[in-house]
Design a protein around this motif. Structure first.
Motif, PDB file in Angstrom:
ATOM      1  N   PHE A  34      -4.949  16.065  -9.450  1.00  0.00           N
ATOM      2  CA  PHE A  34      -3.935  17.070  -9.935  1.00  0.00           C
ATOM      3  C   PHE A  34      -3.195  16.527 -11.180  1.00  0.00           C
ATOM      4  CE2 PHE A  34       0.172  19.450  -9.006  1.00  0.00           C
ATOM      5  CZ  PHE A  34      -0.348  20.509  -9.369  1.00  0.00           C
ATOM      6  N   THR A  35      -2.652  15.284 -10.961  1.00  0.00           N
ATOM      7  CA  THR A  35      -2.057  14.589 -12.143  1.00  0.00           C
ATOM      8  C   THR A  35      -2.923  14.605 -13.450  1.00  0.00           C
ATOM      9  OG1 THR A  35      -0.681  13.081 -10.691  1.00  0.00           O
ATOM     10  CG2 THR A  35      -0.882  12.355 -12.791  1.00  0.00           C
ATOM     11  N   ALA A  36      -4.264  14.161 -13.142  1.00  0.00           N
ATOM     12  CA  ALA A  36      -5.081  14.073 -14.443  1.00  0.00           C
ATOM     13  C   ALA A  36      -5.210  15.476 -15.159  1.00  0.00           C
ATOM     14  CB  ALA A  36      -6.360  13.535 -14.081  1.00  0.00           C
ATOM     15  N   ALA A  58       0.678  -1.112   0.000  1.00  0.00           N
ATOM     16  CA  ALA A  58       0.151   0.014   0.016  1.00  0.00           C
ATOM     17  C   ALA A  58       0.892   1.231   0.077  1.00  0.00           C
ATOM     18  CB  ALA A  58      -0.998  -0.044   1.359  1.00  0.00           C
ATOM     19  N   ALA A  59       2.233   1.192   0.576  1.00  0.00           N
ATOM     20  CA  ALA A  59       2.794   2.469   0.704  1.00  0.00           C
ATOM     21  C   ALA A  59       3.470   2.687  -0.662  1.00  0.00           C
ATOM     22  CB  ALA A  59       3.962   2.241   1.763  1.00  0.00           C
ATOM     23  N   ALA A  60       3.925   1.618  -1.319  1.00  0.00           N
ATOM     24  CA  ALA A  60       4.530   1.513  -2.659  1.00  0.00           C
ATOM     25  C   ALA A  60       3.330   2.244  -3.455  1.00  0.00           C
ATOM     26  CB  ALA A  60       4.919   0.369  -3.152  1.00  0.00           C
ATOM     27  N   LEU A  61       2.357   1.856  -3.539  1.00  0.00           N
ATOM     28  CA  LEU A  61       1.296   2.236  -4.505  1.00  0.00           C
ATOM     29  C   LEU A  61       0.938   3.810  -4.085  1.00  0.00           C
ATOM     30  CD1 LEU A  61      -0.989  -0.924  -4.787  1.00  0.00           C
ATOM     31  CD2 LEU A  61       0.713  -0.054  -6.201  1.00  0.00           C
ATOM     32  N   ALA A  62       0.757   4.217  -2.927  1.00  0.00           N
ATOM     33  CA  ALA A  62       0.576   5.484  -2.547  1.00  0.00           C
ATOM     34  C   ALA A  62       1.664   6.537  -2.995  1.00  0.00           C
ATOM     35  CB  ALA A  62       0.201   5.722  -0.787  1.00  0.00           C
ATOM     36  N   VAL A  63       2.866   6.009  -2.783  1.00  0.00           N
ATOM     37  CA  VAL A  63       3.784   7.112  -3.000  1.00  0.00           C
ATOM     38  C   VAL A  63       3.701   7.126  -4.377  1.00  0.00           C
ATOM     39  CG1 VAL A  63       5.114   7.055  -1.228  1.00  0.00           C
ATOM     40  CG2 VAL A  63       5.767   5.335  -3.029  1.00  0.00           C
ATOM     41  N   THR A  64       3.678   6.275  -5.242  1.00  0.00           N
ATOM     42  CA  THR A  64       3.427   6.163  -6.735  1.00  0.00           C
ATOM     43  C   THR A  64       2.308   7.355  -7.251  1.00  0.00           C
ATOM     44  OG1 THR A  64       4.015   4.064  -7.136  1.00  0.00           O
ATOM     45  CG2 THR A  64       3.023   5.105  -8.765  1.00  0.00           C
ATOM     46  N   VAL A  65       1.360   7.081  -6.527  1.00  0.00           N
ATOM     47  CA  VAL A  65       0.358   8.249  -6.825  1.00  0.00           C
ATOM     48  C   VAL A  65       0.445   9.443  -6.551  1.00  0.00           C
ATOM     49  CG1 VAL A  65      -2.344   8.707  -6.408  1.00  0.00           C
ATOM     50  CG2 VAL A  65      -1.706   6.298  -6.880  1.00  0.00           C
ATOM     51  N   ALA A  66       1.117   9.836  -5.207  1.00  0.00           N
ATOM     52  CA  ALA A  66       1.304  11.071  -4.775  1.00  0.00           C
ATOM     53  C   ALA A  66       2.403  11.881  -5.611  1.00  0.00           C
ATOM     54  CB  ALA A  66       1.644  10.983  -3.217  1.00  0.00           C
ATOM     55  N   TRP A 126      -1.430  18.938   4.604  1.00  0.00           N
ATOM     56  CA  TRP A 126      -0.401  18.185   3.726  1.00  0.00           C
ATOM     57  C   TRP A 126      -1.135  17.323   2.518  1.00  0.00           C
ATOM     58  CZ3 TRP A 126      -1.005  12.811   3.346  1.00  0.00           C
ATOM     59  CH2 TRP A 126      -1.853  12.304   4.683  1.00  0.00           C
ATOM     60  N   PRO A 127      -2.620  16.942   2.998  1.00  0.00           N
ATOM     61  CA  PRO A 127      -3.145  16.162   1.879  1.00  0.00           C
ATOM     62  C   PRO A 127      -3.509  17.054   0.804  1.00  0.00           C
ATOM     63  CG  PRO A 127      -4.353  15.614   3.976  1.00  0.00           C
ATOM     64  CD  PRO A 127      -3.350  17.006   4.393  1.00  0.00           C
ATOM     65  N   ALA A 128      -3.465  18.360   0.732  1.00  0.00           N
ATOM     66  CA  ALA A 128      -3.881  19.187  -0.430  1.00  0.00           C
ATOM     67  C   ALA A 128      -2.484  19.502  -1.386  1.00  0.00           C
ATOM     68  CB  ALA A 128      -4.566  20.637   0.102  1.00  0.00           C
ATOM     69  N   PHE A 129      -1.463  18.972  -0.736  1.00  0.00           N
ATOM     70  CA  PHE A 129      -0.213  19.298  -1.660  1.00  0.00           C
ATOM     71  C   PHE A 129       0.428  18.124  -2.141  1.00  0.00           C
ATOM     72  CE2 PHE A 129      -1.030  22.860   0.918  1.00  0.00           C
ATOM     73  CZ  PHE A 129      -0.859  24.080   0.054  1.00  0.00           C
ATOM     74  N   PRO A 130       0.353  17.426  -3.286  1.00  0.00           N
ATOM     75  CA  PRO A 130       0.710  16.049  -3.452  1.00  0.00           C
ATOM     76  C   PRO A 130       2.325  16.057  -3.166  1.00  0.00           C
ATOM     77  CG  PRO A 130      -0.789  16.827  -5.346  1.00  0.00           C
ATOM     78  CD  PRO A 130      -0.584  17.997  -4.230  1.00  0.00           C
ATOM     79  N   PRO A 131       3.234  16.926  -3.578  1.00  0.00           N
ATOM     80  CA  PRO A 131       4.603  16.741  -2.948  1.00  0.00           C
ATOM     81  C   PRO A 131       4.742  16.514  -1.563  1.00  0.00           C
ATOM     82  CG  PRO A 131       4.396  18.673  -4.724  1.00  0.00           C
ATOM     83  CD  PRO A 131       2.995  18.278  -4.204  1.00  0.00           C
ATOM     84  N   THR A 132       4.022  17.099  -0.663  1.00  0.00           N
ATOM     85  CA  THR A 132       4.094  16.868   0.575  1.00  0.00           C
ATOM     86  C   THR A 132       3.493  15.723   0.965  1.00  0.00           C
ATOM     87  OG1 THR A 132       3.950  19.311   1.094  1.00  0.00           O
ATOM     88  CG2 THR A 132       3.725  17.891   2.965  1.00  0.00           C
ATOM     89  N   ALA A 133       2.430  15.257   0.287  1.00  0.00           N
ATOM     90  CA  ALA A 133       1.745  14.037   0.533  1.00  0.00           C
ATOM     91  C   ALA A 133       2.572  12.751   0.138  1.00  0.00           C
ATOM     92  CB  ALA A 133       0.494  13.917  -0.335  1.00  0.00           C
ATOM     93  N   THR A 134       3.605  12.936  -0.879  1.00  0.00           N
ATOM     94  CA  THR A 134       4.524  11.983  -1.028  1.00  0.00           C
ATOM     95  C   THR A 134       5.402  11.561   0.273  1.00  0.00           C
ATOM     96  OG1 THR A 134       4.862  12.864  -3.300  1.00  0.00           O
ATOM     97  CG2 THR A 134       6.588  11.393  -2.598  1.00  0.00           C
ATOM     98  N   ILE A 135       5.645  12.381   1.000  1.00  0.00           N
ATOM     99  CA  ILE A 135       6.389  12.164   2.088  1.00  0.00           C
ATOM    100  C   ILE A 135       5.682  11.818   3.255  1.00  0.00           C
ATOM    101  CG2 ILE A 135       6.767  14.349   3.131  1.00  0.00           C
ATOM    102  CD1 ILE A 135       9.763  13.567   3.542  1.00  0.00           C
ATOM    103  N   MET A 136       4.541  12.120   3.331  1.00  0.00           N
ATOM    104  CA  MET A 136       3.575  11.969   4.552  1.00  0.00           C
ATOM    105  C   MET A 136       2.836  10.588   4.311  1.00  0.00           C
ATOM    106  SD  MET A 136       3.974  14.681   6.662  1.00  0.00           S
ATOM    107  CE  MET A 136       2.677  14.648   7.568  1.00  0.00           C
ATOM    108  N   LEU A 137       2.439  10.153   3.566  1.00  0.00           N
ATOM    109  CA  LEU A 137       1.450   9.177   3.008  1.00  0.00           C
ATOM    110  C   LEU A 137       2.017   7.736   3.706  1.00  0.00           C
ATOM    111  CD1 LEU A 137      -0.258   9.788  -0.318  1.00  0.00           C
ATOM    112  CD2 LEU A 137      -1.473   9.394   2.004  1.00  0.00           C
ATOM    113  N   PRO A 138       3.490   7.439   3.391  1.00  0.00           N
ATOM    114  CA  PRO A 138       4.032   6.269   3.863  1.00  0.00           C
ATOM    115  C   PRO A 138       3.910   6.107   5.349  1.00  0.00           C
ATOM    116  CG  PRO A 138       5.487   7.172   2.146  1.00  0.00           C
ATOM    117  CD  PRO A 138       4.280   8.250   2.548  1.00  0.00           C
TER     118      PRO A 138
END
Length: 265
Positions: A246-248, A146-154, A195-207
């Motif tokens: 955001f990516t879309a 789940a962590a690997a998939l989450a950082v891929t999305v973020a 942080w959920p509103a900012f994908p770059p920050t979500a990348t380090i928070m989600l894991p």
């Protein structure tokens, strides 16, 4: 005169799967695929070596944090810029002469780069899963996935941003601008109000919602306020949805730009 069947064969556009295969073939003997694999190895291999050679320490997750905080953004930037640069080095002749609608070609590039990013993160996951098995505790394997998939999305926003900037402004701009934004908001995570509103920050928070490691790289344990806060289901879901949307939107904007662009002609 040509028959109707012959005419339809002549003018039949390649399917989207064919476009993805074309991107894969262009990258087969080039840098993108090799970079996606090679750069994913150092940190998880270090963690695996520690788990095997020093059993009392076990499997540590700080190297995974170093991967998604630092080396993964570098990998995405280099891989995506390399994919964009493959066409640029050939004067975009292949892209323009393929007969494919340029927005579809753009979408194929985005998905191919996303696939390479997924490959990198799945390599990290696989090595950690192996380490967990060798350490005698594989109970957290699904959380690791789940962590690997989450950082891929973020982190996926970097792909259309890097593609656009590389094709529009050149290789160095394409690599460094999205990478700089990602790293700044990575390391400034504690200063970001939501942080959920900012994908770059979500990348380090989600894991932290899935792995026993804090955004700072320190071990996380049960009862830690930050770990429990980040693990909130609503925050995790919001971060993933915002990142995907955001990516879309960036991908859609890039496709529209490419369809109208005179830069490639």
């Amino acid at each position: 005169m040509k028959s109707a069947n012959e005419t339809s064969r002549v003018w039949k556009r390649p399917g989207f799967g064919s476009l993805l295969r074309a991107e894969a073939l262009k990258s087969r003997h080039a840098a993108p695929g090799r970079l996606a694999v090679i750069l994913a190895l150092p940190f998880p291999l270090a963690a695996l070596a520690i788990a095997i050679l020093i059993p009392p320490i076990g499997l540590i997750f700080a190297p995974w944090n170093y991967w998604y905080a630092l080396l993964m953004p570098v990998t995405i930037s280099l891989v995506t810029a390399s994919v964009a640069n493959l066409d640029a080095r050939m004067g975009n002749r292949v892209l323009l002469s393929s007969g494919v609608a340029l927005p579809r070609a753009w979408n194929a590039k985005v998905l191919w780069c996303l696939g390479l990013s997924s490959l990198s993160n799945l390599i990290v996951f696989a090595l950690y899963a192996l380490g967990a098995v060798l350490s005698g505790d594989a109970t957290g394997t699904l959380s690791m996935l789940a962590a690997a998939l989450a950082v891929t999305v973020a982190s996926s926003w970097m792909i259309p941003a890097t593609l656009f900037l590389t094709m529009r402004a050149g290789l160095l701009t394409g690599i460094f601008l999205p990478l700089a934004l990602q790293l700044v908001l990575d390391f400034a995570w504690s200063a970001v109000p939501f942080w959920p509103a900012f994908p770059p920050t979500a990348t380090i928070m989600l894991p932290t919602a899935f792995l026993p490691v804090l955004p700072s790289g320190e071990p996380a344990s049960a009862g830690m306020a930050l770990a429990e806060s980040v693990s909130d289901v609503g925050l995790v879901a919001t971060a993933l949805v915002v990142s995907a949307v955001f990516t879309a939107l960036l991908s859609l904007a890039g496709a529209r730009w490419l369809a109208r662009s005179e830069e490639l002609r």
